[in-house]
Structures are given as C-alpha cells and as structure tokens.
Design a protein around this motif. Sequence first.
Motif, mmCIF file in Angstrom:
data_model
loop_
_atom_site.group_PDB
_atom_site.id
_atom_site.type_symbol
_atom_site.label_atom_id
_atom_site.label_comp_id
_atom_site.label_asym_id
_atom_site.label_seq_id
_atom_site.Cartn_x
_atom_site.Cartn_y
_atom_site.Cartn_z
ATOM 1 N N VAL A 1 0.199 3.212 5.179
ATOM 2 C CA VAL A 1 0.245 4.237 6.389
ATOM 3 C C VAL A 1 -0.489 5.696 5.964
ATOM 4 N N ARG B 1 -3.928 7.529 7.283
ATOM 5 C CA ARG B 1 -4.085 8.543 7.770
ATOM 6 C C ARG B 1 -4.596 9.871 7.056
ATOM 7 N N ALA C 1 -1.649 3.745 12.746
ATOM 8 C CA ALA C 1 -1.985 4.973 12.445
ATOM 9 C C ALA C 1 -3.403 5.418 12.918
#
Length: 721
Positions: free
Chosen positions: A404, A408, A375
């Motif tokens: 993830v 992000r 990511a």
Amino acid sequence: MPLAPDLSRRAILQGGGALAAGLLVAIELPWAAARADEPEPTGKRFNAFIHVAPDNTVTFTLPAVEMGQGAFTSQTQCLAEELDVALDKVMTVPAPPDQANYGSPALVVQATGGSTTTMAWSGPLRKAGATARAMLVAAAAARWQVDPASLTTENGVITHAPSGRTIAYGAVADAASRLTPPKDVPLKDPAHFRLIGKPVHRIDTPDKVTGKTVYGIDVMLPGMKFATLMASPVLGSKVGSVDQAQAMTVPGVRQVVVLDDLVAVVADNTWAAMQGLNALAIEWAPGSNAGLDQAQLWAGLEKAAQGPGVTAKKEGDAPAKLKDGTLFEQSYELPYLAHAPMEMTNCVVHVHDGGCEVWTGTQVPGFAQAGAAKALGIPPEKVTIHNHMIGGGFGRRLEVDGVVKATRIAAHVDGPLKVIWSREEDIRQQLYRPLYNEHLKARVENGRITALHHRVTGGSVMARWLPVAFTNGVDSDAVEGAVDVPYAIGNRLVEYIRHESAVPVAFWRGVGPNGSIFSVECFIDLIARKTGSDPLDFRRAHLEKNPRALGVLNLVAEKAGWGTPAPPSPHGARRGRGIALMNAFGSFLAAIADVAVNDTGDVRVTRLVIAADVGQVVNPDTLEAQIQGGATFGLSTVLFDKITFAGGKVEQGNFNDYRILRIDEMPVIEAHVVPSKENMGGIGEPGTVVTQPAVANAVYAATGVQLTRMPIDRALIAKGA
C-alpha cells in the motif's frame, strides 16, 4: 566486467578479496536483464493447477507461497505423485490473486500461513493430479480403442503393455483437455508412493545457489527508479514539514514524495535514495502517542487481565473446584515481537494507463491486490500482482502495508518504482506480535491437576485480519494452545480478554500458541517442582488418554537421556535440562533443552532434542529442516527478543539490539519423527512454539528461578533462587 553465462554465486564469493581491501565493484549479473520475466503456464489446462505442454512439460500453479518453508517442493511432490510425472518435468509458478481457485481450504482466504499448507493443499493437489492423469489415460485409450484399465503410466508416459505401444502425455494433452473431468477419481495407495514420504531434494535449491531465483527484492524493470521511505518514529504521528533542499543536491536524487504520514526519496539507485533521505530535514507533527512507554503498556495489559473475560472453553466447574485445596497460581507475560526476516519489506509498482502492476513477495496476493486498488481508487481487477518467492515471511507478509505504501508513493512517480525499506524502518514501522498476559490457576490432588483456570489477555489479530474467526468476543488464534491442551484435567475454564493498545499487532511465527503453550508448559513445571514431582513423570500422569502426545514425550525423553545428568559445558557452571510438550497446528511435539548458565546470567543452550508426530509426512528432509528452523527462531525469542517503546518510539532498530541467534550460539538440534498414518499436520511453526518453554524450564532447573516475563532476565538469573 565480462562474465561467463554460467557464473555461480560461489564464484562471486570466491572473488571477494577486493572487498577485504575496501573496494566494492558493481557488476551486472548475466541474468539481471531477465529477472522480472516470469514463466507463463503453457499447454492444455486440465484444472486450476495443471497445464500439460506438447513437450511433456507440466506447469504447476502453486496455490501456496514459497518463503523458505519448502512448499515449492512438497506440494509439487503431491501433484506429481498422482499425475505420475518426474519432478524435473514440472515447472512451478505462483498463483495469481484468485480466491475461487486458490483460496485456502484451511484459512478461508487466499493466504499462506498458520502451518496450514500441507494440511490444506495436499489432498486437493493429489486429486487434481489424479484427475488429470485419468483424463490423459482416457484420451490415449480412445486413440488406441482399448480399455483405459489396460493402460499404465510412469514419468509422463502412457503404456499399453499387451501391444507394446507408448505415448507421452503431451501428445494426448489436447484431446484430454476436451474431456469432462471424472468425479471421485481414486487416489494412490500409499504403498505405491514414489514421491510422497520420500526425502526429495528441494527443487528450488539450484536456482537459489546460482542467484537465478527471483525474490521480490530482485525485480528489475527497464526505466525503473528506486525509493526508500521514512514514517514518523513516534507511533501514529504525521508529517509536519519537510525541507528538501539538501536532499535534492545529492547526485542521483530525482524527487521527494511527501504524504501525510511518510516521506520518500526517489532516485536513480537505492544508495542515492538512502543518502537523500538522510539529507532531508523533517519535522513531525506531535501525536497522541508521544508519551507512550513500555511500563505503561505492561500496566495497561495487567489491569485488563483483572477484568471480565469471555469463555472460550468450559469443561466441568473449574471455579468451584478452585475455591479451596492445594492451589497454584502464576501469570506469564510475553513481549511485542518483530518478524525481522532477512528480505526487508519491498515492492515494485508501476501505475499506468488507469491501472497498476505490482511485483512483490506476499503471503496474501488477494489482499495485496485489494490494498493497491484501494490506495489508487480503482477496481481490483485493474491491479496485476506478480508474486515472487519471499526471503522469510514469519507472518510479516500476511500484511500488505508495504504494498500500500509503495503504491501511494508510485502514484506520484512516472514509470516503475522499486521501494525498499531500511532494516530500521522494517523493525520500527511494522505490526508486531501482541503483548500477552497469561494467568493460570490450578488445583492439585494426589499428584494430578484436577482444575485449571487459564485467562489469555492480549490484542486480537483475528478481529482485524479475519473477522469471521473472531466470534462471540473470542480470538480463536490467541486461545488455540489453551483450549486444546493435551492433558486430561477434567475441570477447565479458558477465558479470553481482548485488550488493544496503540501498538498495531499481527501474526508472528507460532501465532497464539506461542503465549498459551509457553504459559501452560511453564506452569506445569512450576507445579511439578513445587510438589516434588519429576516434570516428565508429572506430564505422563496426565496423558493416559492421549497416546500421540505420550508417544512424542517418551521418544524425546529417550533420545535426550532424561534422568541422566546434563553434560558439562565450558559456558557455565550451572546446568539444567527442561522439557515441554505441545499439540497445535494438527501436530504433536515434545522438546528437551540442555542449558548452561554462568555467574553473570548468560544462558547458552547446548543441546535441543525435539520429537514430532505430524501425521503422514510428504518430505522428511523438509520436515526436519522446518523443525530446526522453527527451533532456531524460538531460541532467539526466548533468549533475546523483545520490542519495547519509549516516548512513543520503538527502541530497537537492527540486529545489534533486536538479537537473532548467532552462529557461535547455535546448539545441536536433533529432530526425531514418529512414523504415523494420521492426517497431515503443520510443522512451520510448532518448532518455534515448543522450544521456548523447554529452554525456560531448563533455566528454571539450572537456577531455581522461573522467569515469568520473557525474554529471560539475566539479572534475575545471576542472582539465582
């Protein structure tokens, strides 16, 4: 509010009168400031699992993740047994991402799941303990200039009986750690076990009771911000536009992060983040799944089930035998299911100095590390994973989408960030147990099944999650309970048909055997009843070559009183008793359920009896708890649970419409264990698997209606046969 340092959770709960009056007082618990602290292994390292400190404390790096299943205790028992130390001298810490040292021998990758922990790790951990003990003894023998064979060990102390000398492990740990580890160290004779096979109290319970256990959701870091998120309610759709104006007026809201597929609100606390998210005006771009509904999903599955399959198992010539004679045929369908653990998806991430730190509870620390690295576009070694106990996994934490997404979002935020999903987001935006169609056709001659054709149709989790286990077009998990049935049949053909839809699928407690064993056991009941056979006797007739399966079947029949009338129940006039048998995960289980059904089709399970042969047992208490816990999970599933789609959206969102068994619906669950010296089997999932067909068969016995699509349909039951 000043608090005593030994404040217990019970004390907090006993002070809950203010809650009844509508007042909630926020307090800072005395251990909160240290909740992100994690013990570091101390002392001399003997192998990947053991450090021995000068004060005689042993630090055990646990390769399996604790998520309520008891691995923390059972695996510590295995290590401490061979090392000859007391359990209260062992400090257990979770393993970091390290495939070389902590990759599961059963799962190929570093993961906890599939009821494999005991099978995979008991042997290696016993060997690690025995090796370290031998090195400590050798060091003491060298110091005293005596034969190592003349030394004994007990509770971390080495004794030379002829001279009366003793020495603690910690005193010789330094010298022992410099020795070359011996090969092929003998393990203890089971007759001399002090811990393995004993009902040891769980060693993680005291900290859980007092609130000291650090789950992923408990992590607190200095300067941390909080976030919650929302993805499109329509499967796979993207963000169109976001009006942040109202959200930024909410006290405590600091930032709105807009990504292509989700929106997150960052705030000073979770409540402010939730209120800010509710205040956002989000328009979602239309996606290709806006017209997706459940009828379409069922139709697609049923159409796929008519197509060509790939052979997973072939014995004899079942198709030839099924061309004539007395034939039976039936399909069974199982819905998408959510995991719905009590601890919702959460993750703390701090992106800084070209790297990243992650605090979470995950069943796959290596996958989590790789997911966060991808990511951010950085090497995995720049990601540090701090793994924690999990408040219920059931397969949900075999996925790292939560890590993830949190990473992000955190990439746009200064400082550490805790991301917590709402319950609705957790149910509507996860990966689900696959939709299954199981079609069976059998020939019966002289009261025996002489040919069986079983076709399993559904999405493949293995093809995505562990491609090495998806070979020649067959998902090894999806067909597990179909390929290895306990019954002697002679002519069998098992086929697998992979059918994918837009709905993402994942492992779910009980995995593939949930569908295959459910269908086999319901189909056997169908044949037995249509041929006028007793379901127990019909199964016995096919088990002459399987003494372990016959053993659990006979035991459960004895304990449940098979052949006697089901006891009266205030919950319904129609009563029934159902039976089911399974072998999977290296274990054999049989279950008998008593049910009461009223005129509106409401089903109450009044008693559930389960017999289990799991081979050698590490901790009988944990074994019983896992049977009961798995059975409770299975009861919720067969009675209530399903995930359905309308307009591309999941229709369920919380425990009001994704039902979990409630306390007043809980039956008596009896667990009986067959003493065995066979290899250790798994137990985390079998209780879930065997319970579902036992209940369905009991409903069949009570009403004359065999339900072929789960969960049970109250309208059909109300009508009766």
